[in-house]
Each structure stands twice: as C-alpha cells, then as structure tokens.
Design a protein around this motif. Structure first.
Motif, PDB file in Angstrom:
ATOM      1  N   LEU A 133       0.689  -1.217  -0.043  1.00 58.70           N
ATOM      2  CA  LEU A 133      -0.061   0.120  -0.047  1.00 58.70           C
ATOM      3  C   LEU A 133       0.750   1.483  -0.127  1.00 58.70           C
ATOM      4  CD1 LEU A 133      -2.739  -1.048   2.417  1.00 58.70           C
ATOM      5  CD2 LEU A 133      -3.115  -0.919   0.058  1.00 58.70           C
ATOM      6  N   LEU A 134       1.990   1.115   0.774  1.00 57.91           N
ATOM      7  CA  LEU A 134       2.812   2.416   0.823  1.00 57.91           C
ATOM      8  C   LEU A 134       3.441   2.504  -0.611  1.00 57.91           C
ATOM      9  CD1 LEU A 134       4.428   1.912   4.502  1.00 57.91           C
ATOM     10  CD2 LEU A 134       2.535   3.599   3.676  1.00 57.91           C
ATOM     11  N   ALA A 135       3.980   1.717  -1.103  1.00 58.38           N
ATOM     12  CA  ALA A 135       4.645   1.615  -2.592  1.00 58.38           C
ATOM     13  C   ALA A 135       3.683   1.948  -3.408  1.00 58.38           C
ATOM     14  CB  ALA A 135       5.137   0.276  -2.758  1.00 58.38           C
ATOM     15  N   GLY A 136       2.587   1.741  -3.382  1.00 59.55           N
ATOM     16  CA  GLY A 136       1.485   2.428  -4.389  1.00 59.55           C
ATOM     17  C   GLY A 136       1.253   3.754  -4.397  1.00 59.55           C
ATOM     18  N   VAL A 137       1.218   4.298  -2.986  1.00 53.63           N
ATOM     19  CA  VAL A 137       0.971   5.588  -2.763  1.00 53.63           C
ATOM     20  C   VAL A 137       2.213   6.433  -3.429  1.00 53.63           C
ATOM     21  CG1 VAL A 137       0.731   7.515  -1.045  1.00 53.63           C
ATOM     22  CG2 VAL A 137      -0.665   5.505  -1.024  1.00 53.63           C
ATOM     23  N   VAL A 138       3.409   5.892  -3.029  1.00 47.53           N
ATOM     24  CA  VAL A 138       4.733   6.779  -3.431  1.00 47.53           C
ATOM     25  C   VAL A 138       4.542   6.530  -5.035  1.00 47.53           C
ATOM     26  CG1 VAL A 138       7.060   6.314  -3.713  1.00 47.53           C
ATOM     27  CG2 VAL A 138       5.931   6.048  -1.634  1.00 47.53           C
ATOM     28  N   LEU A 139       4.266   5.467  -5.771  1.00 48.99           N
ATOM     29  CA  LEU A 139       4.222   5.577  -7.171  1.00 48.99           C
ATOM     30  C   LEU A 139       3.243   6.410  -7.666  1.00 48.99           C
ATOM     31  CD1 LEU A 139       4.906   1.680  -8.028  1.00 48.99           C
ATOM     32  CD2 LEU A 139       6.482   3.591  -8.042  1.00 48.99           C
ATOM     33  N   HIS A 183      10.580   9.138 -11.773  1.00 45.17           N
ATOM     34  CA  HIS A 183       9.749   8.079 -11.590  1.00 45.17           C
ATOM     35  C   HIS A 183      10.219   6.769 -12.107  1.00 45.17           C
ATOM     36  CE1 HIS A 183       5.797   6.529 -11.185  1.00 45.17           C
ATOM     37  NE2 HIS A 183       5.724   5.887 -12.394  1.00 45.17           N
ATOM     38  N   TRP A 184      10.725   6.327 -13.023  1.00 45.78           N
ATOM     39  CA  TRP A 184      11.308   5.197 -13.112  1.00 45.78           C
ATOM     40  C   TRP A 184      12.269   4.448 -12.179  1.00 45.78           C
ATOM     41  CZ3 TRP A 184       8.886   1.971 -16.837  1.00 45.78           C
ATOM     42  CH2 TRP A 184       8.132   2.822 -17.789  1.00 45.78           C
ATOM     43  N   VAL A 185      13.190   5.440 -11.830  1.00 46.21           N
ATOM     44  CA  VAL A 185      14.112   5.078 -10.899  1.00 46.21           C
ATOM     45  C   VAL A 185      13.414   4.632  -9.526  1.00 46.21           C
ATOM     46  CG1 VAL A 185      15.940   5.963  -9.214  1.00 46.21           C
ATOM     47  CG2 VAL A 185      16.007   6.580 -11.754  1.00 46.21           C
ATOM     48  N   LEU A 186      12.295   5.561  -9.193  1.00 46.51           N
ATOM     49  CA  LEU A 186      11.604   5.327  -7.986  1.00 46.51           C
ATOM     50  C   LEU A 186      11.032   4.089  -8.058  1.00 46.51           C
ATOM     51  CD1 LEU A 186      10.076   8.774  -7.043  1.00 46.51           C
ATOM     52  CD2 LEU A 186      11.708   7.193  -5.564  1.00 46.51           C
ATOM     53  N   THR A 187      10.388   3.583  -9.299  1.00 46.16           N
ATOM     54  CA  THR A 187       9.834   2.359  -9.620  1.00 46.16           C
ATOM     55  C   THR A 187      10.532   1.288  -9.189  1.00 46.16           C
ATOM     56  OG1 THR A 187       8.451   3.553 -11.182  1.00 46.16           O
ATOM     57  CG2 THR A 187       8.492   0.775 -11.118  1.00 46.16           C
ATOM     58  N   LEU A 188      12.171   1.291  -9.778  1.00 45.90           N
ATOM     59  CA  LEU A 188      13.040   0.289  -9.687  1.00 45.90           C
ATOM     60  C   LEU A 188      13.089   0.065  -8.209  1.00 45.90           C
ATOM     61  CD1 LEU A 188      14.891  -1.976 -10.765  1.00 45.90           C
ATOM     62  CD2 LEU A 188      16.494  -0.074 -11.165  1.00 45.90           C
ATOM     63  N   VAL A 189      13.439   1.021  -7.383  1.00 47.22           N
ATOM     64  CA  VAL A 189      13.529   1.314  -6.132  1.00 47.22           C
ATOM     65  C   VAL A 189      12.727   0.585  -5.117  1.00 47.22           C
ATOM     66  CG1 VAL A 189      13.996   2.700  -4.087  1.00 47.22           C
ATOM     67  CG2 VAL A 189      15.308   3.299  -6.246  1.00 47.22           C
ATOM     68  N   VAL A 190      11.333   0.921  -5.422  1.00 48.97           N
ATOM     69  CA  VAL A 190      10.020   0.293  -5.020  1.00 48.97           C
ATOM     70  C   VAL A 190      10.153  -1.032  -4.950  1.00 48.97           C
ATOM     71  CG1 VAL A 190       7.898   0.133  -5.049  1.00 48.97           C
ATOM     72  CG2 VAL A 190       8.687   2.389  -4.573  1.00 48.97           C
ATOM     73  N   VAL A 191      10.250  -1.726  -6.356  1.00 49.25           N
ATOM     74  CA  VAL A 191      10.429  -3.234  -6.539  1.00 49.25           C
ATOM     75  C   VAL A 191      11.464  -3.969  -5.726  1.00 49.25           C
ATOM     76  CG1 VAL A 191      10.682  -5.026  -8.107  1.00 49.25           C
ATOM     77  CG2 VAL A 191       8.985  -2.977  -8.902  1.00 49.25           C
ATOM     78  N   VAL A 192      12.689  -3.396  -5.767  1.00 50.36           N
ATOM     79  CA  VAL A 192      13.693  -3.923  -4.758  1.00 50.36           C
ATOM     80  C   VAL A 192      13.331  -3.989  -3.644  1.00 50.36           C
ATOM     81  CG1 VAL A 192      16.232  -3.819  -4.342  1.00 50.36           C
ATOM     82  CG2 VAL A 192      15.386  -3.501  -6.702  1.00 50.36           C
ATOM     83  N   VAL A 193      12.838  -2.783  -2.914  1.00 47.23           N
ATOM     84  CA  VAL A 193      12.605  -2.857  -1.521  1.00 47.23           C
ATOM     85  C   VAL A 193      11.481  -3.804  -1.076  1.00 47.23           C
ATOM     86  CG1 VAL A 193      11.515  -1.314   0.175  1.00 47.23           C
ATOM     87  CG2 VAL A 193      13.247  -0.431  -1.321  1.00 47.23           C
ATOM     88  N   LEU A 194      10.494  -3.928  -1.988  1.00 48.06           N
ATOM     89  CA  LEU A 194       9.517  -4.867  -1.649  1.00 48.06           C
ATOM     90  C   LEU A 194      10.039  -6.393  -1.722  1.00 48.06           C
ATOM     91  CD1 LEU A 194       6.451  -3.334  -3.682  1.00 48.06           C
ATOM     92  CD2 LEU A 194       6.821  -3.562  -1.038  1.00 48.06           C
ATOM     93  N   ILE A 195      10.923  -6.572  -2.645  1.00 49.13           N
ATOM     94  CA  ILE A 195      11.537  -8.042  -2.774  1.00 49.13           C
ATOM     95  C   ILE A 195      12.131  -8.320  -1.552  1.00 49.13           C
ATOM     96  CG2 ILE A 195      13.153  -9.274  -4.163  1.00 49.13           C
ATOM     97  CD1 ILE A 195      12.126  -8.101  -6.582  1.00 49.13           C
ATOM     98  N   VAL A 196      13.262  -7.417  -1.000  1.00 45.28           N
ATOM     99  CA  VAL A 196      13.915  -7.325   0.022  1.00 45.28           C
ATOM    100  C   VAL A 196      13.124  -7.606   1.294  1.00 45.28           C
ATOM    101  CG1 VAL A 196      15.622  -6.260   1.685  1.00 45.28           C
ATOM    102  CG2 VAL A 196      15.854  -6.428  -0.942  1.00 45.28           C
TER     103      VAL A 196
END
Length: 347
Positions: free
Chosen positions: A132-138, A150-163
C-alpha cells in the motif's frame, strides 16, 4: 249522492307541479352526474396508468432477472454505481485535478488490498502494508516528479518490496519451500507493477498540459468499449472468444466493443482533443486492444485463484480491481498516444 264538481279534478290540477318536480330531479341528477364525471374519468385514467406502470415494472424486473442469471450482475445497481463513479471522475478531471489524483490513489489502494487479500487466501505470502505504501509513492511520483525519476523510484520500490519479503520469510523460519518463496517474490513484484505502477501512468498523463482531457478520453473509450461488448454479447453473442479464460466473452461482443471504441475515439478526437478525425480510429483501436488484454489478463488471474470477483464492494460490478482491469493497461496506450498525437492537435 254525486260528488261535487271538481272533486276528482284535484289530481289533474297537480300534474304540472309533479312534472316540474320530476324535471327538477332529473336536472339535479344530470348536474350531479356532470359534476361527478371528470373525477371519475380521472380515477379511471389514474388506475389505468398505475396498471401500465406496474406491468412495465414487472416486465423490466423480469428482463433484469434474466440478465442477472446470464451475466451474474444486477443491471440496475451496476448502472447506478457506474453513473455515480463516472460523475466523480468527470467533475474531478474537468475542474480539480487534485481530486482525481486523490480518487486514483484511493482506487489503486483498494485494488492492491483486494489483490493481496485474494493472493493470501490462495496461500501466497504478500505483505499488505508495504504494498500500500509503495502504491501511494508511485502514484504521487507519477504526478509530481520528472519522468526519469519516476522510473528510478519504480525500480527502487520493487527492490525494497522484494527484500522486505525475503527478510520476512527469513524471520518466519517455517521451512517454506524454495519454490514457494520464489513464487512469493515474483507475485510481490507483480502486484506493485500491475496495479499502482500502471495507475501511475495515468497520473503522469494527468500532469501533462491538457492531460486531463486525454485521461478523460481514454477512460470514456474504455467504458464505451466495455458497454458495447456487454450489450452486443448479451443480445447476439454466440461464439466464445476465450472460453478457457472467460467463457462469457464472445466475438460478437468484441465486434460491438470495436464499433463503440472507434466511434467514441473519432468523436473525442474531433470535439475534445482537437485532433484529425482519423486519429480517433487509432485511439479507439489502441485503447480497445489494451483494455481487452487487461480484461482477459485479470480473468486469467481470477481463474488461477479460483474466484469469480476480487471482492463484492461494488454491487453489480464485483470489486474495484474488476473495474480497473481494462483501465490500468489502457493508461499505457493513452500516455504513448499523447506523446505521438499531441503534435497533430489543431491550435
């Protein structure tokens, strides 16, 4: 002894008075009938009108029940909810962009919640709060920051969620199989890319000059295609389009969707976007393609999860994600078309 003259003539002498009295009674009765005539006619007309209304209502309810049995949807409730949502979208896009941004964030957040809940019910492990937090950020970054960031933030968000998912699994120490853990990681990435990332493309479009009209246009085309498919498929649909994924979708319905999308695209290109009429054909066809892929894609996901709808929050529609399934991928096409076709706009 004879009667006195005139003793038997008393009755005849009273005949004129009797006739006058009888005539008065008849006139009074006629007047009474005349005065009671119009109200009686009005009562009859009202009774006939009420009978016709009741008959029409019974026929409509019978037709609605047949549609409900065939499609599994309550048509009346679905139309009412659709009109209410449409009014919010139109008013917010035309007058207040920030209201639409809030509405879009709320819609994608509910979609994420539904998706995660359905995945958890099927045995997958997905972390709700981080999603939910990642969705609001994006969604916010799509509107407020530069496209490259925005593309950089998308990559960061995906990595954070995986970790986050991997750390949560390590802390759980429940002996979950390696294949199941990898499936959880892939599904974690799918959720954030499917719902909030695609939704953020709509907020990127919204942030552009005149982007609100493009956002409104692609939503209208999507709804027109969906309505055309529903009406045509319901009336003349005979040949299944993808029976193993969505048995109720037919090629006849797709034809109705294509016609509706092309007509809506041409009209919107001319009267809303200020583009040549032929660009409307491109808009209609592109949006229809992505909307169809999104609809079938979500149907495939639901079939894999063994559910009919993501939720029952929107009576007559299913869940929020069931309404976003065709809109989310169409935002990609709309953003690309904005960059390609805006230079052709008539100034």
């Amino acid at each position: 002894m004879t009667d006195a003259p005139g003793s038997e003539g008393a009755a005849p002498s009273d005949l004129p008075n009797s006739r006058r009295q009888a005539g008065g009674v008849r006139r009074a009765q006629s007047a009474s009938d005349a005065s009671s005539g119009p109200p009686s006619a009005m009562r009859n007309a009202r009774s006939e009108f009420e009978t016709q209304v009741a008959h029409a209502r019974a026929e409509f309810e019978e037709a609605n029940e047949r549609i409900k049995q065939r499609t599994g949807r309550d048509l009346i409730v679905a139309i009412a909810i659709g009109l209410a949502i449409g009014a919010v979208v139109i008013v917010s896009l035309i007058f207040f962009k920030w209201i639409f941004l809030v509405f879009a964030i709320a819609a994608t957040s509910l979609g994420v919640f539904e998706f995660v809940r359905a995945l958890r019910a099927s045995g997958r492990r997905v972390d709700l709060v981080p999603q939910l937090l990642a969705g609001v950020v994006l969604m916010l970054s799509g509107y407020f920051v530069e496209l490259w960031l925005h593309w950089v933030l998308t990559l960061v968000v995906v990595v954070v969620l995986i970790v986050w998912r991997l750390l949560a699994q390590m802390l759980a120490r429940d002996g979950r199989a390696y294949g199941a853990v990898m499936s959880d990681v892939l599904i974690t990435s799918l959720v954030v890319l499917y719902v909030p990332f695609l939704g953020s493309l709509a907020t990127i479009l919204l942030s552009q000059d005149g982007g609100e009209w493009w956002a409104l246009a692609f939503i209208i085309v999507t709804v027109a295609a969906d309505t055309g498919a529903y009406a045509t498929g319901l009336t003349i649909g005979r040949h299944p389009m993808a029976p193993r994924i969505s048995p109720k979708k037919t090629w006849e319905g797709f034809g109705g969707a294509l016609l509706a999308a092309l007509i809506a695209g041409v009209l919107l290109a001319i009267y809303m976007l200020g583009l040549p009429w032929w660009t409307g054909l491109i808009i209609g066809a592109a949006i229809l393609g992505t909307a169809t892929i999104g609809d079938l894609g979500e149907s495939m996901i639901k079939r894999d999860l063994g559910i009919k709808d993501m939720s029952s929050w929107l009576p007559g529609h299913g869940g929020v994600l069931d309404r976003l399934d065709s809109i989310l991928p169409s935002a990609t096409a709309a953003l690309a078309l904005y960059y390609l076709l805006t230079p052709l706009a008539v100034s």
